[in-house]
Design a protein around this motif. Sequence first.
Motif, short mmCIF file in Angstrom:
data_model
loop_
_atom_site.label_atom_id
_atom_site.label_comp_id
_atom_site.label_asym_id
_atom_site.label_seq_id
_atom_site.Cartn_x
_atom_site.Cartn_y
_atom_site.Cartn_z
N GLU A 22 -1.15 -88.98 25.94
CA GLU A 22 -1.82 -87.90 26.63
C GLU A 22 -1.37 -86.54 26.11
O GLU A 22 -0.22 -86.37 25.71
CB GLU A 22 -1.51 -87.98 28.14
N HIS A 77 -6.88 -94.70 31.33
CA HIS A 77 -5.49 -94.32 31.62
C HIS A 77 -5.19 -92.92 31.09
O HIS A 77 -4.67 -92.06 31.81
CB HIS A 77 -4.56 -95.36 30.98
N GLU A 78 -5.53 -92.69 29.84
CA GLU A 78 -5.17 -91.41 29.23
C GLU A 78 -5.93 -90.24 29.85
O GLU A 78 -5.39 -89.15 30.00
CB GLU A 78 -5.40 -91.45 27.71
N HIS A 116 -4.40 -88.93 32.84
CA HIS A 116 -3.25 -88.06 32.54
C HIS A 116 -3.65 -86.59 32.41
O HIS A 116 -2.79 -85.71 32.49
CB HIS A 116 -2.59 -88.48 31.24
N GLU A 133 3.53 -92.41 35.07
CA GLU A 133 2.91 -93.49 34.30
C GLU A 133 2.41 -94.63 35.18
O GLU A 133 1.34 -95.18 34.95
CB GLU A 133 3.90 -94.04 33.26
N TYR A 191 5.70 -98.87 34.10
CA TYR A 191 4.22 -98.96 34.08
C TYR A 191 3.75 -99.99 35.12
O TYR A 191 3.10 -99.60 36.10
CB TYR A 191 3.71 -99.31 32.69
ZN LIG Z 1 0.41 -93.10 30.27
#
Ligand SMILES: [Zn+2]
Length: 614
Positions: A274, A300-301, A304, A334, A406
């Motif tokens: 990210e 996911h990114e 961020h 995360e 995570y």
């Molecule tokens: Zn991440």
Amino acid sequence: MRTIGAMMAGGLSIGLGLASAVPAAAQRARQVHYDLSFPDAAHHRAQIVATFRGVPAGPLRVQMARSSPGRYALHEFAKNVFAVTARDGAGRPLPLLRNDPYGWSVAGHDGTVVVSYTVFGNRGDGTYAQIDTRHAHLNPPATLMWATGFDAAPVRVRIVSPDSGWTIATQLPAVAGQPNTFAAPDLQYLMDSPIEIARQDVREWPVGEGKQRYTIRLAVHHDGSAADVDRLATQVKQLIPQHRKLFGEWPRFDHGSYTFLADYTPQISGDGMEHRNSTVVSTPTPLDGTNAGQLGTISHEFFHAWNVERLRPRELEPFDFTRANATPSLWFAEGVTNYYGPLMLRRAGLTDVDGWAKATAGALNTVLFSPARRNGGPQEMSLRAPFADAATSIDPVAPDVFLSYYPYGQVVALALDLSIRQRFPARSLDDVMRYLWQTYGRTERPYTPDDLRRGVATVTGDAAFADAFFAASVSGSALPDFAPLLAQAGLVLRAAAPQHGWIGAGGVVAAPAGVMLAAAPLPGSPLDAAGLDAGDRIVAVNGVAVTDPAGWSGALERLTPGATVTIRFVRQGGEQQRSVRALADPRLGIVRVEATGGTLSGKQRAFRAKWIDG
Ligand SMILES: [Zn+2]
């Protein structure tokens, strides 16, 4: 994104840019200029010329970063830098003094120091650099030398592309009138701005409303067709409004755009990283239409862009490139992102409930059966990131030291979300995220671990609930019973394969005439109780020779609960044998109640719709 014209003729021009147009007084101000070229891309080398202007009297220290934002171990980027030379503004050679492995000291300059060096890079992911005949994939900390005292100096980066058909993708704004030149306001911004130079397919589309209008840019380096990229763009267009819906607004993207730097070529390593207005998403498998291997990372990114890039832990502010940067809140930064990434895909209709449930059960098994959880909760595991997140010491680490934040944070987020929904039916973790965004993210006021707890207290109106949850499951390592929490949505938590026998083996690797246990057996499992350990070489199961990993998996799959298993193995040169009794496989699955022959109640249907149907 800029299209590159004809290749620059001749060698490097040093210090283009401001020198001719700016008055002498301003020239004395600190400025940094980088020229990047790739004369030996076939051997993974970039040639960098870094020009520092306005250098105060006395030696200038230049150095490579030891760490990179978003990665938490030390990576010692100086290890791939060589052929370093320095000159002054008049082109006279300057001596370089080496005092430590990370940097160089340059004395005797005239206010300008020009450092030239070669950097080798052949790992393409979010942390390193990969230079080859197909692309230059550059993470600035792995590529660019920087100078002490120049943190606030404006930066220009000029790129001499190896190929006229290649384009440059980066979140850095292009400098008007200066081809292939990009600007960063300071060191932190520069280091946060990866650059991909390759033959890329680009798709752009507008998002937003009112004053919040942005361009989303998908720059893809890949071996597929234009149609593959179109399909991916369609999916991303479907996905990212879910992120915006959760937080209630788009982040304020600088320069009006956000760029996905996507790399799906065979030489790349799977990763996601990210940044403020961009992300590196890399997967070594091609786009396949479903793009399941790519979309998870993208979701996911992009999450961020809110959580981590703007809603930021105080301990990471500002990032210090000379050391490992650690925070007790990676379980949130995360792990909560790991919870929402798949949830956004589900809410966007890009996965089904069963797919989501299977992945969630995978995370749950990782956490519930981790031998490390008894040795630390989510905050402690977050602080161990510098020893785990692509850290490279060669001595083995105890298997019960680290549980990745995570899946751990993902499972804690699941527990927190479902506990809030159970106790406060009008509230959810979505509300907590929105509150934290408005309080800390939008204002970019970094949060402390206590701010997260207080956020839950504020949103639920129940400080005792927040205190108890954080004491038990964030600073502590307890977890609630997930069965009643999931039952609210008509999801059944049960053993996934109780008819299978289980002895607690971890992974194995091929070894001469057998297979080697790559990890210690799970504590408390039959193999653990029998004293087997990582490094033992298994040669036979129940008298039948095991010669490869497939043979070993086959033998395990045929086990039934209660069966006796005799294992012959070699340890430190001597052969031994142990017999263990297989248990019923305790690993869990999450199944829709309808799929078990039960009935989904109206209440459960409504809960599920509100939670995972968007
Ligand atoms: Zn991440």
